[in-house]
Design a protein around this motif. Structure first.
Motif, short mmCIF file in Angstrom:
data_model
loop_
_atom_site.label_atom_id
_atom_site.label_comp_id
_atom_site.label_asym_id
_atom_site.label_seq_id
_atom_site.Cartn_x
_atom_site.Cartn_y
_atom_site.Cartn_z
N PRO A 1 0.82 -1.22 0.00
CA PRO A 1 0.00 0.00 0.00
C PRO A 1 0.85 1.27 0.00
N ARG A 2 0.18 2.39 -0.27
CA ARG A 2 0.85 3.69 -0.20
C ARG A 2 1.12 4.06 1.25
N VAL A 3 0.19 3.72 2.14
CA VAL A 3 0.32 3.98 3.58
C VAL A 3 -0.12 2.72 4.32
N CYS A 4 0.64 2.33 5.31
CA CYS A 4 0.30 1.14 6.10
C CYS A 4 0.42 1.48 7.59
N THR A 5 -0.59 1.10 8.36
CA THR A 5 -0.62 1.40 9.79
C THR A 5 -1.13 0.20 10.57
N ILE A 6 -0.45 -0.12 11.64
CA ILE A 6 -0.95 -1.13 12.58
C ILE A 6 -1.75 -0.41 13.65
N CYS A 7 -2.98 -0.87 13.87
CA CYS A 7 -3.85 -0.28 14.90
C CYS A 7 -4.04 -1.29 16.02
N GLU A 8 -3.56 -0.95 17.22
CA GLU A 8 -3.70 -1.82 18.39
C GLU A 8 -4.69 -1.18 19.37
N SER A 9 -5.76 -1.93 19.70
CA SER A 9 -6.77 -1.43 20.65
C SER A 9 -6.76 -2.29 21.91
#
Length: 263
Positions: free
Chosen positions: A224-232
């Protein structure tokens, strides 16, 4: 709450990415900073004792640059604002300012109307303490750092809340700084807004197989152009998502599901 958290993530990511790219380290005795032009003015954030040079850069073609003469601009130390006396040569401009910083280092947060509790300042991976590491004056909107703190060779991250989202002033030195500020920022958001602890870790440019190894599930997607890991974190449970942003869509991946959203 979900919309609020999404707005916080998007605004913080975009502004942080811009500011991290724009703010530079000190070279020799000068402190160079690039900043955007709005309505023929530019705010430098950090306050200068004296300006050495002002260069106008075409934001669309950065090889096009024009250096201004001393009589073609004015600088207001109390607002950290540059006013231009002539028409700017490009439609979309960035200004590179080089000068001697005011000591102690001072940072002007022009759009911040919140309380001190809504301001988060991180220096070298640690949360700075108001009245110990810096003093913030809501009337002047100035952060004044302790005299022995040299911002020129310090990792810093300052986030403050405005009506349109977040304002961020940042410069990173260490590679692990982004994950540290992500967690500190998330805990600060939780204190202000309540709700679960949500940490966004930027993985833009990291190969997806490495991201998959980190989160523990497969990611059968194009890079992807932007990749983010989201931890909740909520009620002792941890939920992990990977957000992949493409040109006209973003994909939300969990261990058991992939959801695609068009925009």
């Amino acid at each position: 709450m979900k919309k609020l958290l999404i707005a916080i993530f998007i605004s913080c990511f975009l502004i942080a990415a811009l500011s991290a790219a724009n703010l530079s380290a000190v070279k020799d005795k000068y402190f160079p900073v690039e900043t955007e032009v709005v309505n023929r003015t530019a705010t430098t954030y950090f306050v200068y004792a004296g300006i050495n040079s002002v260069e106008i850069i075409n934001a669309d073609q950065k090889i096009q640059r024009t250096r201004l003469k001393k009589n073609e601009y004015t600088y207001n130390k109390s607002t950290a604002c540059i006013n231009f006396k002539k028409e700017l040569p490009y439609e979309n401009c960035i200004v590179k300012v080089t000068g001697v910083p005011a000591i102690p280092y001072s940072c002007y947060l022009k759009d911040f109307d919140g309380s001190k509790s809504e301001l988060l300042v991180i220096l070298n991976n640690l949360t700075a303490i108001e009245k110990k590491d810096y003093v913030y004056d809501p009337k002047t909107k100035l952060i004044v750092f302790r005299p022995d703190i040299d911002i020129s060779n310090t990792s810093y991250y300052m986030v403050y809340y405005v009506q349109t989202g977040n304002g961020v002033v940042s410069k990173t030195i260490s590679n692990d700084f982004n994950d540290t500020i992500a967690e500190l920022h998330a805990r600060h958001n939780q204190q202000i807004f309540g709700g679960p602890l949500v940490i966004y870790k930027d993985r833009t440019g990291v190969p997806l197989f490495k991201v998959a190894q980190e989160v523990g599930f497969k990611l059968n997607l194009w890079q992807p152009r932007v990749c983010t890991i989201c931890e909740s974190y909520e009620e002792g449970r941890k939920t992990v998502k990977v957000l992949c942003y493409y040109r006209n869509k973003y994909i939300e991946c969990t261990e058991n599901k992939i959801v695609e959203y068009r925009y």
